[in-house]
Scaffold this active site. Structure first.
Site, short mmCIF file in Angstrom:
data_model
loop_
_atom_site.label_atom_id
_atom_site.label_comp_id
_atom_site.label_asym_id
_atom_site.label_seq_id
_atom_site.Cartn_x
_atom_site.Cartn_y
_atom_site.Cartn_z
N LYS A 296 0.84 -1.19 0.00
CA LYS A 296 0.00 0.00 0.00
C LYS A 296 0.88 1.24 0.00
CE LYS A 296 -2.33 0.88 3.76
NZ LYS A 296 -3.20 0.69 4.97
N SER A 371 -7.99 0.66 5.23
CA SER A 371 -7.30 1.53 4.30
C SER A 371 -6.44 0.79 3.29
CB SER A 371 -6.43 2.51 5.08
OG SER A 371 -5.45 1.82 5.83
N SER A 395 -7.61 -2.01 9.11
CA SER A 395 -7.21 -1.66 7.74
C SER A 395 -6.70 -2.83 6.92
CB SER A 395 -6.12 -0.57 7.77
OG SER A 395 -6.66 0.63 8.27
#
Length: 626
Positions: A296, A371, A395
């Site tokens: 990410k 996320s 997340s």
């Protein structure tokens, strides 16, 4: 197609099951004569020993361990688990979560509401609990335990009303439940209509036509070492796939595809020159050799984007690798790209003003979660075999649930968080914020942990393999900004931040506190201690990751509280593994999470592997033509 992750074989399993077929998570171990087990709900695990047992479970999660003769247990609600030993016990649980362990003589316990934890030993005890989850441990003979409602008195019965014409607790509970269902239905229709009008059109996912894309990461590593496939062929397949699916999911925000292909060619040249004995040693010295992986965007990869999703940081690049990325490179891994996140990775959907919105691979009108939503979407699309995510409030687990893949939030400080994020490291809470792997195969999680934390997670695979599931107790259940100015910019269509980020900043501003935020982990110490009295060594808690299938885009804004299912275990520093459990009739992923005590990551992973073996795990969102 259903993924199975068997080494050396295509991840293809039994035909796709619907919600009705996977209503129950049945990992039963039967010993004795004439056992009978009936399960209803998202998950039910039973271990029966003895003669003629019968167990019925209804709800989202039910797990029972029954030993003895002629026991009967009925569970109703979101989560119910019982462990009954003795003769002729009877237990009934109703509510959001009820767990009981009954042993001994003639106890009686009533639990009503969302939280109750009790441990009762002796004769004829009586205990009443009220709160978020009901867990009881009763020892005695001929026990009876009833859990109902939200509030109660000693004389309250199922159909009675309180004196003075006051409504019964059951009536209040049912009214609140009905109200929540109505509100949820209205909101869902609103956000569905919004997507139909404003969401835009996205091309369908292209079919999977290369069998390399369906293999587990461990299988790819072994094939590369053995020369069955070249590292260049593996990297090429994933580069092509990432480019093909990105038009649909919008997950890749910056890449190093050309550099990755050159590194793969170097791996092939090196392997060609090595004798067979040295190749075999690579399994231990460089287990990830030639295998691509992705991260990410807030996980530093040297030379790639590091904006944190902020317009004010646009064009910023990572000056170095995060420590976890450096370790994976040292093990032979090849980073491909970085993927989309919400602003500062502080939201449970994946959208920002720099790179836009990421879509769910199963339905582009739905969110992939956040996320780590870019990683989960890319992983589910077969565009990466291994993902690196972070988790500060769900997340890793929320996107894994929404995209139907496996994700593990490890125990606090198991994996280094150095060079993670875009904020000063001294502000990074290493207790609640962790780094963890995401995969399409449960068995890849333990393997990846050994690479990402070679000291702390040493021998993780052997610990998982040696875990006897029959002995596990299972429970269910930048600078300062002007906030007003930024709202004005947003209202005028020139906002630098998303609505979700401005909403969180406003709530934080309104909730002022004089407590030093650096002491925040201690706020949860009483809760952690209470949880550890229940989830001790050798125990796991199984509960839903989210209360409903993946949401439409932005639908999580009014349903922010649903993320508490995951955030609780960041605060209490417990490991948790997200496990996919197939698809709903409408083709959306569903799943659950497995939680254990700190340092007991291997228990989460062992249960996750058992669930994958029983139900197949990941299901491809795209057609498979291989």
């Amino acid at each position: 197609m259903r993924g199975v992750s068997v080494e050396g074989e295509v991840m293809r399993g039994r035909p796709k099951k619907t919600w009705d077929e996977i209503t129950v998570l049945d990992l039963g171990h039967f010993q004795g004569k004439s056992p009978s087990s009936e399960h209803r709900g998202v998950s039910a695990l039973s271990h029966f020993q003895g003669k003629s047992p019968s167990s019925e479970h209804s709800g989202v999660s039910a797990l029972s361990h029954v030993q003895g003769k002629s026991p009967s247990s009925e569970h109703r609600g979101v989560s119910a688990l019982s462990h009954v030993q003795g003769k002729s016990p009877s237990s009934e649980h109703r509510g959001v979560s009820a767990l009981s362990h009954v042993q001994g003589k003639s106890p009686s316990s009533e639990h009503r509401g969302v939280s109750a934890l009790s441990h009762v030993q002796g004769k004829s005890p009586s205990s009443e609990h009220r709160g978020v989850s009901a867990l009881s441990h009763v020892q005695g003979r001929k026990p009876s335990s009833v859990h109902r409602g939200t509030r109660h008195s000693k004389n309250f019965t199922k159909d009675s009303s309180h004196p003075g014409g006051k409504p019964s607790a059951t009536g209040i509970r049912m009214a609140l439940y009905f109200l929540r269902r109505v509100v949820t239905l209205v909101l869902r229709r609103f956000f569905w209509g919004r997507e139909m009008l404003l969401g835009g059109a996205y091309p369908p996912l292209p079919p999977v036509e290369d069998s390399i894309l369906l293999q587990s990461a461990q299988t790819l590593a072994r094939w590369i070492r053995q020369g069955k496939v070249s590292a260049e062929a593996v990297v090429t397949a994933y580069v092509r796939r990432a480019r093909a699916v990105n038009a649909t999911v919008n997950a890749v925000v910056d890449d190093r595809f050309n550099e990755a292909l050159e590194e793969a060619r170097d791996v092939d040249r090196r392997l060609t020159a090595l004798p067979e004995i040295e190749r075999r040693q690579l399994e231990y010295t460089q287990p990830l050799l030639g295998v691509p992986f992705t991260c990410k965007e807030i996980v530093w990869v040297e030379g790639l984007s590091l904006t944190g999703g902020l317009v004010t940081r646009k064009c910023m690049k990572a000056p170095a690798d995060a420590e976890v990325v450096a370790r994976m490179r040292k093990a032979g891994g090849i980073p491909l790209c970085v993927t989309n996140i919400p602003e500062l990775s502080m939201w449970i959907e994946t959208s920002n003003s720099v790179y836009g919105r990421t879509n769910n691979p199963y339905d582009a009108t739905r969110t992939p979660g956040g996320s780590s939503g870019g990683e989960a979407a890319l992983l589910s699309c077969c565009a990466t075999p291994l993902s690196v995510g972070t988790d500060i409030g769900g997340s890793i687990r929320l996107p894994s649930y929404c995209c139907g893949v496996f994700g593990h939030k490890p125990s606090s400080r198991l994996i280094s968080t150095k060079n993670i994020g875009v904020y000063p490291e001294k502000l990074l809470n290493t207790r609640t914020s962790v780094v963890g792997p995401m995969t399409r195969s449960a068995r890849d999680l333990a393997w990846a942990l050994e690479v990402m934390a070679p000291e702390a997670a040493k021998d993780m695979r052997s610990r998982v393999a040696s875990t006897d599931l029959r002995n596990i107790k299972i429970w269910s259940v930048g600078g300062r900004i002007s906030l007003l100015g930024e709202w004005m910019r947003w209202l005028c269509g020139r906002g630098r931040f998303t609505f979700a980020m401005l909403l969180m900043a406003t709530l934080q501003y309104l909730h002022k506190s004089n407590i030093d935020p650096r002491d925040s982990p201690h706020y949860w110490k009483p809760m952690q201690e209470a949880m550890l009295r229940i989830i001790r060594e050798g125990s796991v808690l199984i509960l839903p990751t989210l209360p409903q299938p993946p949401y439409y885009h932005y639908e999580l804004i009014p349903n922010l509280h649903d993320a508490c299912h995951c955030a609780l275990f960041n605060a209490t520093e417990m490991p948790s593994t997200a496990v996919p459990m197939g698809l709903t009739p409408s083709g959306l992923p569903m799943g659950l999470q497995v939680v254990a005590a700190p340092g007991q990551d291997h228990l989460c992973l062992a249960v996750a592997q058992a669930l994958e073996d029983r139900f197949g795990g990941w299901v491809s969102p795209a057609p498979v033509r291989v």
